[in-house]
Write an enzyme that holds these catalytic residues in place. Structure first.
Site, mmCIF file in Angstrom:
data_model
loop_
_atom_site.group_PDB
_atom_site.id
_atom_site.type_symbol
_atom_site.label_atom_id
_atom_site.label_comp_id
_atom_site.label_asym_id
_atom_site.label_seq_id
_atom_site.Cartn_x
_atom_site.Cartn_y
_atom_site.Cartn_z
ATOM 1 N N ASP A 60 -25.420 3.981 -39.205
ATOM 2 C CA ASP A 60 -26.414 3.768 -40.266
ATOM 3 C C ASP A 60 -25.605 3.924 -41.558
ATOM 4 O O ASP A 60 -24.372 3.717 -41.533
ATOM 5 C CB ASP A 60 -27.562 4.791 -40.166
ATOM 6 N N LYS A 95 -33.059 9.695 -34.518
ATOM 7 C CA LYS A 95 -32.176 9.460 -35.665
ATOM 8 C C LYS A 95 -31.401 10.738 -35.929
ATOM 9 O O LYS A 95 -31.873 11.827 -35.581
ATOM 10 C CB LYS A 95 -33.009 9.120 -36.918
HETATM 11 P P1 NDP Z 1 -23.712 0.958 -45.300
HETATM 12 O O1 NDP Z 1 -23.238 2.359 -45.447
HETATM 13 O O2 NDP Z 1 -22.847 -0.036 -44.635
HETATM 14 O O3 NDP Z 1 -24.090 0.367 -46.734
HETATM 15 C C1 NDP Z 1 -25.050 0.987 -47.530
HETATM 16 C C2 NDP Z 1 -25.198 0.210 -48.817
HETATM 17 O O4 NDP Z 1 -26.324 0.701 -49.521
HETATM 18 C C3 NDP Z 1 -23.999 0.383 -49.741
HETATM 19 O O5 NDP Z 1 -23.852 -0.761 -50.528
HETATM 20 C C4 NDP Z 1 -24.434 1.586 -50.568
HETATM 21 O O6 NDP Z 1 -23.784 1.679 -51.827
HETATM 22 C C5 NDP Z 1 -25.906 1.318 -50.752
HETATM 23 N N1 NDP Z 1 -26.597 2.593 -50.924
HETATM 24 C C6 NDP Z 1 -26.616 3.645 -50.076
HETATM 25 N N2 NDP Z 1 -27.310 4.669 -50.570
HETATM 26 C C7 NDP Z 1 -27.745 4.246 -51.770
HETATM 27 C C8 NDP Z 1 -28.544 4.847 -52.758
HETATM 28 N N3 NDP Z 1 -29.011 6.102 -52.618
HETATM 29 N N4 NDP Z 1 -28.838 4.086 -53.860
HETATM 30 C C9 NDP Z 1 -28.352 2.832 -54.000
HETATM 31 N N5 NDP Z 1 -27.594 2.210 -53.067
HETATM 32 C C10 NDP Z 1 -27.306 2.908 -51.992
HETATM 33 O O7 NDP Z 1 -25.124 1.064 -44.568
HETATM 34 P P2 NDP Z 1 -25.954 -0.074 -43.792
HETATM 35 O O8 NDP Z 1 -25.709 -1.397 -44.415
HETATM 36 O O9 NDP Z 1 -25.710 0.114 -42.357
HETATM 37 O O10 NDP Z 1 -27.442 0.398 -44.076
HETATM 38 C C11 NDP Z 1 -28.207 -0.085 -45.174
HETATM 39 C C12 NDP Z 1 -29.685 0.124 -44.903
HETATM 40 O O11 NDP Z 1 -30.052 -0.597 -43.723
HETATM 41 C C13 NDP Z 1 -30.114 1.565 -44.636
HETATM 42 O O12 NDP Z 1 -31.427 1.752 -45.122
HETATM 43 C C14 NDP Z 1 -30.122 1.653 -43.117
HETATM 44 O O13 NDP Z 1 -30.971 2.684 -42.660
HETATM 45 C C15 NDP Z 1 -30.660 0.282 -42.781
HETATM 46 N N6 NDP Z 1 -30.408 -0.217 -41.438
HETATM 47 C C16 NDP Z 1 -29.142 -0.266 -40.917
HETATM 48 C C17 NDP Z 1 -28.931 -0.801 -39.668
HETATM 49 C C18 NDP Z 1 -27.568 -0.963 -39.094
HETATM 50 O O14 NDP Z 1 -27.467 -1.504 -37.996
HETATM 51 N N7 NDP Z 1 -26.504 -0.542 -39.761
HETATM 52 C C19 NDP Z 1 -30.054 -1.253 -38.838
HETATM 53 C C20 NDP Z 1 -31.342 -1.220 -39.502
HETATM 54 C C21 NDP Z 1 -31.479 -0.701 -40.745
HETATM 55 P P3 NDP Z 1 -22.641 2.804 -52.021
HETATM 56 O O15 NDP Z 1 -21.452 2.290 -51.273
HETATM 57 O O16 NDP Z 1 -22.445 2.835 -53.500
HETATM 58 O O17 NDP Z 1 -23.179 4.077 -51.490
HETATM 59 O O1 2IT Z 2 -32.100 1.857 -38.529
HETATM 60 C C1 2IT Z 2 -31.619 1.323 -37.515
HETATM 61 O O2 2IT Z 2 -32.300 0.659 -36.747
HETATM 62 C C2 2IT Z 2 -30.194 1.546 -37.236
HETATM 63 N N1 2IT Z 2 -29.522 2.179 -38.041
HETATM 64 C C3 2IT Z 2 -29.586 1.018 -35.970
HETATM 65 C C4 2IT Z 2 -29.839 1.950 -34.833
HETATM 66 C C5 2IT Z 2 -29.129 1.609 -33.555
HETATM 67 O O3 2IT Z 2 -29.269 2.420 -32.633
HETATM 68 O O4 2IT Z 2 -28.464 0.578 -33.444
#
Ligand code: NDP
Ligand code: 2IT
Length: 448
Positions: free
Chosen positions: A169, A129
Protein backbone atom coordinates in the site's frame (compact mmCIF):
# COMPACT_ATOMS: atom_id res chain seq x y z
CA UNK A 1 -26.43 13.72 10.10
CA UNK A 2 -28.29 10.76 11.53
CA UNK A 3 -28.67 7.45 9.70
CA UNK A 4 -32.28 6.82 8.60
CA UNK A 5 -32.68 3.64 10.64
CA UNK A 6 -32.89 3.74 14.43
CA UNK A 7 -30.85 0.58 15.01
CA UNK A 8 -28.04 1.52 12.61
CA UNK A 9 -28.00 5.04 13.99
CA UNK A 10 -27.53 3.68 17.52
CA UNK A 11 -24.85 1.32 16.24
CA UNK A 12 -23.02 4.27 14.68
CA UNK A 13 -23.14 6.09 18.02
CA UNK A 14 -21.67 3.02 19.74
CA UNK A 15 -18.91 2.79 17.13
CA UNK A 16 -17.96 6.42 17.83
CA UNK A 17 -18.04 5.90 21.60
CA UNK A 18 -16.01 2.66 21.48
CA UNK A 19 -13.44 3.94 18.99
CA UNK A 20 -12.77 7.49 20.15
CA UNK A 21 -10.53 9.84 18.13
CA UNK A 22 -10.60 7.69 14.99
CA UNK A 23 -12.43 9.97 12.52
CA UNK A 24 -11.37 8.06 9.39
CA UNK A 25 -12.80 4.84 10.81
CA UNK A 26 -16.06 6.58 11.74
CA UNK A 27 -16.27 8.06 8.22
CA UNK A 28 -15.83 4.66 6.56
CA UNK A 29 -18.36 2.92 8.84
CA UNK A 30 -20.96 5.67 8.49
CA UNK A 31 -20.92 5.49 4.70
CA UNK A 32 -21.48 1.73 4.72
CA UNK A 33 -24.22 1.80 7.38
CA UNK A 34 -26.07 4.55 5.47
CA UNK A 35 -26.00 2.40 2.35
CA UNK A 36 -27.26 -0.66 4.22
CA UNK A 37 -30.50 0.92 5.48
CA UNK A 38 -32.66 -0.64 2.70
CA UNK A 39 -30.90 -3.99 3.18
CA UNK A 40 -31.63 -4.32 6.91
CA UNK A 41 -35.18 -3.13 6.32
CA UNK A 42 -35.71 -5.93 3.79
CA UNK A 43 -33.70 -8.45 5.82
CA UNK A 44 -34.10 -7.71 9.56
CA UNK A 45 -32.25 -10.92 10.45
CA UNK A 46 -28.96 -9.14 9.78
CA UNK A 47 -29.69 -7.03 12.87
CA UNK A 48 -31.47 -9.73 14.89
CA UNK A 49 -28.66 -12.28 14.45
CA UNK A 50 -25.94 -9.79 15.44
CA UNK A 51 -24.33 -9.51 12.01
CA UNK A 52 -24.31 -5.73 11.98
CA UNK A 53 -22.74 -5.49 15.45
CA UNK A 54 -20.04 -8.03 14.53
CA UNK A 55 -19.36 -6.32 11.22
CA UNK A 56 -18.05 -3.12 12.82
CA UNK A 57 -15.80 -4.88 15.35
CA UNK A 58 -12.48 -6.30 14.06
CA UNK A 59 -12.01 -10.01 14.72
CA UNK A 60 -8.51 -9.21 16.01
CA UNK A 61 -6.10 -6.28 16.27
CA UNK A 62 -2.39 -6.89 16.62
CA UNK A 63 -0.28 -3.94 17.73
CA UNK A 64 3.45 -4.23 18.29
CA UNK A 65 6.78 -2.52 18.84
CA UNK A 66 9.20 -2.32 15.90
CA UNK A 67 12.71 -1.40 17.09
CA UNK A 68 15.50 -0.88 14.53
CA UNK A 69 18.88 0.80 14.23
CA UNK A 70 19.70 3.39 11.55
CA UNK A 71 23.05 3.65 9.77
CA UNK A 72 24.36 6.19 12.27
CA UNK A 73 23.71 3.84 15.18
CA UNK A 74 20.57 5.60 16.46
CA UNK A 75 17.78 3.37 17.76
CA UNK A 76 14.20 4.01 16.57
CA UNK A 77 11.02 2.48 17.90
CA UNK A 78 8.04 2.47 15.53
CA UNK A 79 4.58 0.97 15.95
CA UNK A 80 3.33 -1.90 13.83
CA UNK A 81 -0.33 -2.84 13.30
CA UNK A 82 -2.34 -5.59 11.69
CA UNK A 83 -6.12 -5.42 11.83
CA UNK A 84 -7.67 -8.79 10.98
CA UNK A 85 -11.12 -7.41 10.39
CA UNK A 86 -13.27 -10.10 8.84
CA UNK A 87 -12.54 -13.65 7.65
CA UNK A 88 -16.11 -14.68 6.76
CA UNK A 89 -15.33 -15.35 3.10
CA UNK A 90 -11.61 -16.09 3.10
CA UNK A 91 -8.23 -15.43 4.71
CA UNK A 92 -7.66 -11.82 5.79
CA UNK A 93 -6.26 -9.94 2.80
CA UNK A 94 -5.06 -6.39 2.47
CA UNK A 95 -2.01 -4.22 2.21
CA UNK A 96 0.56 -2.79 4.60
CA UNK A 97 1.02 0.99 4.70
CA UNK A 98 4.27 2.61 5.89
CA UNK A 99 3.62 6.32 6.41
CA UNK A 100 4.12 8.64 9.41
CA UNK A 101 0.35 9.29 9.54
CA UNK A 102 -0.46 5.64 10.28
CA UNK A 103 -2.22 4.94 13.59
CA UNK A 104 -4.85 2.44 14.64
CA UNK A 105 -7.76 4.46 13.19
CA UNK A 106 -6.23 4.56 9.71
CA UNK A 107 -5.58 0.83 9.69
CA UNK A 108 -9.12 0.17 10.93
CA UNK A 109 -10.71 2.33 8.24
CA UNK A 110 -8.64 0.63 5.56
CA UNK A 111 -9.35 -2.86 6.96
CA UNK A 112 -13.07 -2.14 7.12
CA UNK A 113 -13.18 -0.92 3.50
CA UNK A 114 -11.19 -3.96 2.45
CA UNK A 115 -13.97 -6.34 3.65
CA UNK A 116 -16.43 -5.05 1.05
CA UNK A 117 -13.89 -4.44 -1.69
CA UNK A 118 -12.54 -7.97 -1.43
CA UNK A 119 -16.05 -9.39 -1.46
CA UNK A 120 -16.83 -7.38 -4.61
CA UNK A 121 -13.96 -9.03 -6.49
CA UNK A 122 -15.96 -12.29 -6.33
CA UNK A 123 -12.86 -14.08 -5.02
CA UNK A 124 -12.51 -15.84 -1.62
CA UNK A 125 -10.67 -13.19 0.41
CA UNK A 126 -11.52 -11.65 3.79
CA UNK A 127 -10.63 -8.13 4.93
CA UNK A 128 -7.49 -6.97 6.74
CA UNK A 129 -4.93 -4.19 6.70
CA UNK A 130 -1.71 -3.32 8.46
CA UNK A 131 1.16 -0.93 8.57
CA UNK A 132 3.44 1.25 10.58
CA UNK A 133 4.18 4.90 11.30
CA UNK A 134 7.66 4.26 9.85
CA UNK A 135 8.57 6.73 7.07
CA UNK A 136 10.65 5.08 4.33
CA UNK A 137 11.31 8.49 2.70
CA UNK A 138 14.97 9.47 2.94
CA UNK A 139 15.96 6.09 4.41
CA UNK A 140 18.69 3.98 2.84
CA UNK A 141 17.97 0.50 1.48
CA UNK A 142 19.83 -0.94 4.47
CA UNK A 143 17.63 0.99 6.91
CA UNK A 144 14.47 -0.09 5.11
CA UNK A 145 15.68 -3.69 5.19
CA UNK A 146 16.38 -3.52 8.92
CA UNK A 147 12.96 -2.03 9.58
CA UNK A 148 11.17 -4.63 7.43
CA UNK A 149 13.02 -7.49 9.10
CA UNK A 150 12.12 -6.21 12.55
CA UNK A 151 8.48 -5.68 11.50
CA UNK A 152 8.20 -9.23 10.12
CA UNK A 153 9.94 -10.75 13.15
CA UNK A 154 6.77 -9.94 15.06
CA UNK A 155 4.15 -10.10 12.31
CA UNK A 156 5.08 -13.60 11.10
CA UNK A 157 3.44 -15.13 14.18
CA UNK A 158 0.01 -13.98 13.04
CA UNK A 159 -0.03 -14.48 9.25
CA UNK A 160 0.11 -17.38 6.80
CA UNK A 161 -1.01 -18.30 3.28
CA UNK A 162 -4.39 -19.61 4.58
CA UNK A 163 -4.71 -17.15 7.49
CA UNK A 164 -3.70 -13.64 6.48
CA UNK A 165 -1.91 -12.51 3.33
CA UNK A 166 -0.54 -8.94 3.40
CA UNK A 167 0.60 -6.92 0.37
CA UNK A 168 1.71 -3.36 -0.43
CA UNK A 169 0.00 0.00 0.00
CA UNK A 170 1.42 3.53 0.47
CA UNK A 171 5.15 3.30 1.15
CA UNK A 172 5.27 -0.46 0.61
CA UNK A 173 6.32 -1.51 -2.88
CA UNK A 174 8.41 -4.29 -4.37
CA UNK A 175 11.55 -3.42 -2.36
CA UNK A 176 9.70 -3.66 0.97
CA UNK A 177 7.78 -6.80 -0.04
CA UNK A 178 11.12 -8.44 -0.95
CA UNK A 179 12.61 -7.74 2.49
CA UNK A 180 9.41 -8.81 4.27
CA UNK A 181 9.07 -12.04 2.29
CA UNK A 182 12.76 -12.91 2.73
CA UNK A 183 12.43 -12.58 6.50
CA UNK A 184 9.18 -14.58 6.65
CA UNK A 185 10.73 -17.41 4.63
CA UNK A 186 13.74 -17.44 6.89
CA UNK A 187 11.73 -17.50 10.12
CA UNK A 188 9.25 -20.15 9.00
CA UNK A 189 11.53 -22.21 6.75
CA UNK A 190 8.67 -22.34 4.27
CA UNK A 191 8.16 -21.01 0.76
CA UNK A 192 4.49 -20.08 0.56
CA UNK A 193 2.37 -17.33 -0.95
CA UNK A 194 2.12 -15.45 2.34
CA UNK A 195 2.54 -12.02 0.74
CA UNK A 196 1.42 -10.71 -2.63
CA UNK A 197 3.08 -8.16 -4.84
CA UNK A 198 6.17 -10.36 -4.77
CA UNK A 199 8.95 -10.01 -7.34
CA UNK A 200 8.56 -12.00 -10.55
CA UNK A 201 11.58 -14.20 -9.77
CA UNK A 202 10.14 -15.46 -6.46
CA UNK A 203 6.42 -16.05 -6.85
CA UNK A 204 4.99 -12.72 -7.96
CA UNK A 205 2.27 -12.48 -10.59
CA UNK A 206 2.63 -10.72 -13.89
CA UNK A 207 0.36 -7.66 -14.03
CA UNK A 208 0.11 -7.24 -10.23
CA UNK A 209 2.22 -4.05 -10.43
CA UNK A 210 -0.11 -2.60 -13.05
CA UNK A 211 -3.34 -4.06 -11.64
CA UNK A 212 -4.79 -1.30 -9.45
CA UNK A 213 -4.28 1.47 -12.01
CA UNK A 214 -5.32 -0.69 -14.96
CA UNK A 215 -8.34 -2.02 -13.07
CA UNK A 216 -9.36 1.53 -12.17
CA UNK A 217 -9.41 2.42 -15.87
CA UNK A 218 -11.30 -0.76 -16.84
CA UNK A 219 -13.93 0.12 -14.23
CA UNK A 220 -14.07 3.77 -15.34
CA UNK A 221 -14.40 2.63 -18.94
CA UNK A 222 -17.57 0.69 -17.97
CA UNK A 223 -19.01 3.77 -16.26
CA UNK A 224 -18.22 5.93 -19.27
CA UNK A 225 -19.64 3.45 -21.78
CA UNK A 226 -22.93 3.21 -19.90
CA UNK A 227 -23.19 6.99 -20.18
CA UNK A 228 -22.30 7.02 -23.88
CA UNK A 229 -18.83 8.44 -23.29
CA UNK A 230 -15.23 7.15 -23.38
CA UNK A 231 -11.60 7.89 -22.51
CA UNK A 232 -10.92 8.65 -26.19
CA UNK A 233 -9.86 12.29 -26.48
CA UNK A 234 -10.67 13.04 -22.81
CA UNK A 235 -8.45 15.23 -20.63
CA UNK A 236 -7.56 13.47 -17.38
CA UNK A 237 -6.13 14.74 -14.08
CA UNK A 238 -4.56 12.21 -11.72
CA UNK A 239 -3.38 12.88 -8.17
CA UNK A 240 -0.41 10.99 -6.74
CA UNK A 241 2.53 9.59 -8.65
CA UNK A 242 2.96 6.25 -6.92
CA UNK A 243 2.02 2.76 -8.00
CA UNK A 244 -1.70 3.36 -8.55
CA UNK A 245 -1.30 6.77 -10.23
CA UNK A 246 1.44 5.63 -12.63
CA UNK A 247 -0.48 2.66 -14.02
CA UNK A 248 -3.76 4.59 -14.13
CA UNK A 249 -1.92 7.12 -16.28
CA UNK A 250 -0.52 4.36 -18.49
CA UNK A 251 -3.88 2.69 -19.14
CA UNK A 252 -5.86 5.93 -19.52
CA UNK A 253 -3.33 7.01 -22.16
CA UNK A 254 -3.58 3.64 -23.92
CA UNK A 255 -7.35 4.10 -24.00
CA UNK A 256 -6.92 7.40 -25.84
CA UNK A 257 -6.96 9.99 -23.04
CA UNK A 258 -4.48 12.81 -22.45
CA UNK A 259 -3.30 12.92 -18.83
CA UNK A 260 -2.19 16.49 -18.08
CA UNK A 261 -1.39 16.45 -14.36
CA UNK A 262 0.05 14.28 -11.59
CA UNK A 263 1.14 15.14 -8.03
CA UNK A 264 2.87 14.08 -4.85
CA UNK A 265 2.45 15.35 -1.31
CA UNK A 266 4.57 18.40 -2.15
CA UNK A 267 2.78 19.70 -5.25
CA UNK A 268 1.66 18.94 -8.79
CA UNK A 269 2.94 19.09 -12.34
CA UNK A 270 0.85 20.33 -15.24
CA UNK A 271 1.96 19.36 -18.74
CA UNK A 272 -0.57 20.53 -21.30
CA UNK A 273 1.03 18.30 -23.97
CA UNK A 274 0.35 15.20 -21.89
CA UNK A 275 2.48 13.72 -19.09
CA UNK A 276 5.66 11.92 -20.19
CA UNK A 277 5.09 8.78 -18.13
CA UNK A 278 8.53 7.29 -18.82
CA UNK A 279 10.00 10.31 -17.05
CA UNK A 280 7.62 9.96 -14.06
CA UNK A 281 8.46 6.25 -13.78
CA UNK A 282 12.19 7.00 -13.81
CA UNK A 283 11.83 9.72 -11.15
CA UNK A 284 9.46 7.81 -8.88
CA UNK A 285 10.17 4.11 -9.36
CA UNK A 286 13.92 4.23 -9.94
CA UNK A 287 15.36 7.42 -8.46
CA UNK A 288 12.76 7.92 -5.66
CA UNK A 289 12.73 11.70 -6.27
CA UNK A 290 10.03 14.37 -5.99
CA UNK A 291 7.58 15.07 -8.83
CA UNK A 292 8.95 18.65 -9.00
CA UNK A 293 12.06 17.23 -10.74
CA UNK A 294 9.87 16.63 -13.84
CA UNK A 295 10.33 20.25 -14.95
CA UNK A 296 14.14 19.81 -15.07
CA UNK A 297 13.72 17.81 -18.29
CA UNK A 298 10.34 19.26 -19.36
CA UNK A 299 10.73 23.04 -19.32
CA UNK A 300 7.31 23.47 -20.98
CA UNK A 301 5.60 21.89 -17.96
CA UNK A 302 4.64 23.77 -14.78
CA UNK A 303 5.23 22.76 -11.17
CA UNK A 304 2.99 24.20 -8.44
CA UNK A 305 3.64 23.68 -4.74
CA UNK A 306 0.61 22.36 -2.79
CA UNK A 307 -1.07 19.16 -3.95
CA UNK A 308 -4.72 20.09 -3.39
CA UNK A 309 -4.86 22.65 -6.18
CA UNK A 310 -4.43 19.89 -8.75
CA UNK A 311 -8.26 19.70 -8.76
CA UNK A 312 -8.51 23.26 -10.10
CA UNK A 313 -7.14 22.13 -13.47
CA UNK A 314 -9.98 21.80 -16.00
CA UNK A 315 -10.49 18.15 -16.99
CA UNK A 316 -13.12 15.69 -18.22
CA UNK A 317 -12.14 12.85 -15.90
CA UNK A 318 -10.46 13.02 -12.47
CA UNK A 319 -8.75 10.03 -10.88
CA UNK A 320 -7.69 10.67 -7.25
CA UNK A 321 -4.89 8.15 -6.60
CA UNK A 322 -2.97 9.52 -3.59
CA UNK A 323 -4.60 9.25 -0.16
CA UNK A 324 -7.72 9.58 2.05
CA UNK A 325 -9.66 12.85 2.13
CA UNK A 326 -7.42 14.48 -0.48
CA UNK A 327 -10.44 15.81 -2.38
CA UNK A 328 -12.79 18.04 -0.37
CA UNK A 329 -16.04 19.83 -1.17
CA UNK A 330 -14.26 22.91 -2.52
CA UNK A 331 -12.18 20.79 -4.90
CA UNK A 332 -15.29 18.83 -5.92
CA UNK A 333 -17.11 22.05 -6.76
CA UNK A 334 -14.12 23.29 -8.77
CA UNK A 335 -14.08 20.05 -10.79
CA UNK A 336 -17.84 20.28 -11.45
CA UNK A 337 -17.63 23.98 -12.41
CA UNK A 338 -14.85 23.19 -14.89
CA UNK A 339 -16.98 20.57 -16.67
CA UNK A 340 -15.56 17.36 -15.24
CA UNK A 341 -18.05 14.54 -15.94
CA UNK A 342 -16.47 11.54 -14.20
CA UNK A 343 -14.54 10.92 -10.98
CA UNK A 344 -13.27 7.43 -10.14
CA UNK A 345 -11.27 6.72 -6.99
CA UNK A 346 -7.94 4.91 -7.23
CA UNK A 347 -6.96 5.77 -3.65
CA UNK A 348 -8.93 4.55 -0.62
CA UNK A 349 -11.57 7.06 0.52
CA UNK A 350 -9.95 10.04 -1.28
CA UNK A 351 -13.18 12.07 -1.48
CA UNK A 352 -14.69 13.55 1.68
CA UNK A 353 -18.41 12.81 2.31
CA UNK A 354 -19.21 16.42 1.35
CA UNK A 355 -17.31 16.01 -1.93
CA UNK A 356 -19.21 12.80 -2.73
CA UNK A 357 -22.48 14.56 -1.98
CA UNK A 358 -21.52 17.39 -4.36
CA UNK A 359 -20.60 14.91 -7.10
CA UNK A 360 -23.77 12.87 -6.76
CA UNK A 361 -26.08 15.84 -6.63
CA UNK A 362 -24.49 17.32 -9.77
CA UNK A 363 -25.20 14.14 -11.76
CA UNK A 364 -21.49 13.52 -12.44
CA UNK A 365 -20.46 9.85 -12.77
CA UNK A 366 -18.86 8.78 -9.48
CA UNK A 367 -16.95 5.51 -9.01
CA UNK A 368 -16.22 4.80 -5.32
CA UNK A 369 -12.87 3.37 -4.20
CA UNK A 370 -14.12 0.00 -2.96
CA UNK A 371 -15.30 -0.83 -6.45
CA UNK A 372 -12.98 1.20 -8.66
CA UNK A 373 -9.65 0.23 -7.06
CA UNK A 374 -10.48 -3.43 -6.39
CA UNK A 375 -8.33 -4.59 -9.31
CA UNK A 376 -5.19 -4.54 -7.16
CA UNK A 377 -6.43 -6.90 -4.50
CA UNK A 378 -8.23 -9.02 -7.12
CA UNK A 379 -4.92 -9.59 -8.86
CA UNK A 380 -3.33 -10.32 -5.49
CA UNK A 381 -5.90 -13.10 -5.15
CA UNK A 382 -4.87 -14.32 -8.61
CA UNK A 383 -1.26 -14.32 -7.36
CA UNK A 384 -2.40 -16.51 -4.43
CA UNK A 385 -4.11 -18.89 -6.88
CA UNK A 386 -0.97 -19.18 -9.00
CA UNK A 387 1.17 -19.77 -5.90
CA UNK A 388 -1.19 -22.52 -4.69
CA UNK A 389 -1.04 -24.19 -8.09
CA UNK A 390 2.75 -23.75 -8.27
CA UNK A 391 2.13 -22.28 -11.69
CA UNK A 392 2.31 -18.96 -13.59
CA UNK A 393 -0.08 -17.35 -16.02
CA UNK A 394 1.05 -15.00 -18.79
CA UNK A 395 0.56 -11.25 -18.55
CA UNK A 396 -2.36 -11.49 -20.99
CA UNK A 397 -4.04 -14.25 -18.99
CA UNK A 398 -3.88 -12.26 -15.75
CA UNK A 399 -4.92 -9.04 -17.48
CA UNK A 400 -7.91 -10.80 -19.10
CA UNK A 401 -9.03 -12.11 -15.68
CA UNK A 402 -8.62 -8.60 -14.27
CA UNK A 403 -10.71 -7.03 -17.02
CA UNK A 404 -13.49 -9.54 -16.56
CA UNK A 405 -13.45 -9.07 -12.77
CA UNK A 406 -13.77 -5.29 -13.13
CA UNK A 407 -16.59 -5.52 -15.69
CA UNK A 408 -18.52 -8.03 -13.53
CA UNK A 409 -17.92 -5.90 -10.45
CA UNK A 410 -19.29 -2.82 -12.20
CA UNK A 411 -22.44 -4.66 -13.26
CA UNK A 412 -22.96 -6.22 -9.81
CA UNK A 413 -22.66 -2.86 -8.09
CA UNK A 414 -24.99 -1.20 -10.63
CA UNK A 415 -27.53 -3.99 -10.26
CA UNK A 416 -27.49 -3.87 -6.46
CA UNK A 417 -27.95 -0.08 -6.55
CA UNK A 418 -31.02 -0.41 -8.77
CA UNK A 419 -32.45 -3.36 -6.83
CA UNK A 420 -32.30 -1.48 -3.50
CA UNK A 421 -33.79 1.73 -4.84
CA UNK A 422 -30.72 3.80 -5.75
CA UNK A 423 -30.24 3.39 -9.51
CA UNK A 424 -26.93 4.85 -10.71
CA UNK A 425 -25.59 5.27 -7.16
CA UNK A 426 -22.42 3.15 -7.19
CA UNK A 427 -21.58 4.08 -3.59
CA UNK A 428 -24.76 2.36 -2.39
CA UNK A 429 -24.42 -0.42 -4.97
CA UNK A 430 -20.82 -1.29 -4.05
CA UNK A 431 -21.53 -1.23 -0.31
CA UNK A 432 -24.66 -3.39 -0.68
CA UNK A 433 -23.22 -5.94 -3.14
CA UNK A 434 -20.00 -6.17 -1.10
CA UNK A 435 -21.90 -6.61 2.15
CA UNK A 436 -24.42 -9.24 1.02
CA UNK A 437 -21.90 -12.04 0.40
CA UNK A 438 -20.14 -11.36 3.72
CA UNK A 439 -23.42 -10.93 5.62
CA UNK A 440 -24.92 -14.17 4.25
CA UNK A 441 -21.77 -16.05 5.29
CA UNK A 442 -21.86 -14.56 8.79
CA UNK A 443 -25.51 -15.58 9.12
CA UNK A 444 -24.62 -19.13 8.08
CA UNK A 445 -21.95 -19.40 10.81
CA UNK A 446 -24.27 -18.40 13.66
CA UNK A 447 -22.79 -16.36 16.49
CA UNK A 448 -19.00 -16.66 16.10
P1 NDP B 1 2.56 4.83 -3.26
O1 NDP B 1 3.32 4.89 -1.98
O2 NDP B 1 3.14 4.11 -4.41
O3 NDP B 1 2.22 6.31 -3.75
C1 NDP B 1 1.49 7.18 -2.94
C2 NDP B 1 1.31 8.49 -3.66
O4 NDP B 1 0.38 9.28 -2.95
C3 NDP B 1 2.61 9.29 -3.73
O5 NDP B 1 2.60 10.09 -4.87
C4 NDP B 1 2.50 10.12 -2.46
O6 NDP B 1 3.28 11.31 -2.49
C5 NDP B 1 1.03 10.45 -2.42
N1 NDP B 1 0.63 10.66 -1.03
C6 NDP B 1 0.74 9.78 0.00
N2 NDP B 1 0.32 10.31 1.14
C7 NDP B 1 -0.07 11.56 0.82
C8 NDP B 1 -0.64 12.60 1.58
N3 NDP B 1 -0.85 12.47 2.90
N4 NDP B 1 -0.97 13.75 0.90
C9 NDP B 1 -0.73 13.88 -0.42
N5 NDP B 1 -0.21 12.89 -1.19
C10 NDP B 1 0.11 11.78 -0.57
O7 NDP B 1 1.14 4.23 -2.88
P2 NDP B 1 0.03 3.57 -3.83
O8 NDP B 1 0.06 4.20 -5.17
O9 NDP B 1 0.16 2.11 -3.70
O10 NDP B 1 -1.30 3.98 -3.06
C11 NDP B 1 -2.04 5.16 -3.37
C12 NDP B 1 -3.46 5.02 -2.87
O11 NDP B 1 -4.08 3.90 -3.51
C13 NDP B 1 -3.62 4.76 -1.38
O12 NDP B 1 -4.81 5.36 -0.93
C14 NDP B 1 -3.76 3.25 -1.30
O13 NDP B 1 -4.42 2.84 -0.12
C15 NDP B 1 -4.59 3.00 -2.54
N6 NDP B 1 -4.58 1.65 -3.09
C16 NDP B 1 -3.40 1.02 -3.39
C17 NDP B 1 -3.43 -0.23 -3.97
C18 NDP B 1 -2.19 -0.93 -4.41
O14 NDP B 1 -2.30 -2.02 -4.97
N7 NDP B 1 -1.00 -0.38 -4.21
C19 NDP B 1 -4.69 -0.94 -4.19
C20 NDP B 1 -5.88 -0.16 -3.90
C21 NDP B 1 -5.78 1.08 -3.35
P3 NDP B 1 4.64 11.37 -1.62
O15 NDP B 1 5.62 10.52 -2.36
O16 NDP B 1 4.98 12.82 -1.61
O17 NDP B 1 4.32 10.86 -0.26
O1 2IT C 1 -6.10 -1.14 -0.74
C1 2IT C 1 -5.83 -2.18 -1.36
O2 2IT C 1 -6.71 -2.86 -1.88
C2 2IT C 1 -4.43 -2.60 -1.44
N1 2IT C 1 -3.57 -1.88 -0.95
C3 2IT C 1 -4.06 -3.90 -2.08
C4 2IT C 1 -4.24 -5.03 -1.13
C5 2IT C 1 -3.74 -6.36 -1.62
O3 2IT C 1 -3.80 -7.29 -0.80
O4 2IT C 1 -3.31 -6.51 -2.76
Amino acid sequence: MSIQNAYLNGLMERVIARNPAEPEFHQAVREVLESLVPVVEARPEFIREGVMDCLVEPERIIKFRVPWEDEKGNIHVNRGFRVQFNSAIGPYKGGLRFHPSVYEGIVKFLGFEQIFKNSLTGLPIGGGKGGSDFDPKGRTDLEVMRFCQSFMTELFKYIGPDTDVPAGDIGVGSREIGYLFGQYKRLRNEFTGVLTGKGLTYGGSLARTEATGYGLCYFTDCMLKDAGRSFEGATVVISGSGNVAIYACEKASQLGARVVAMSDSGGYIYDKDGIDLACVKQLKEVERRRISAYTETHPGAEYHAGCRDVWNIPCDIALPCATQNELDEKSAKALIANGCFCVAEGANMPSTPEAIHAFQSSGLLFGPAKAANAGGVATSALEMSQNSMRFYWTFEEVDDHLKKIMVDLYHNASRAAAQYGHPGNLVAGANIAGFLKVGESMLAYGIV
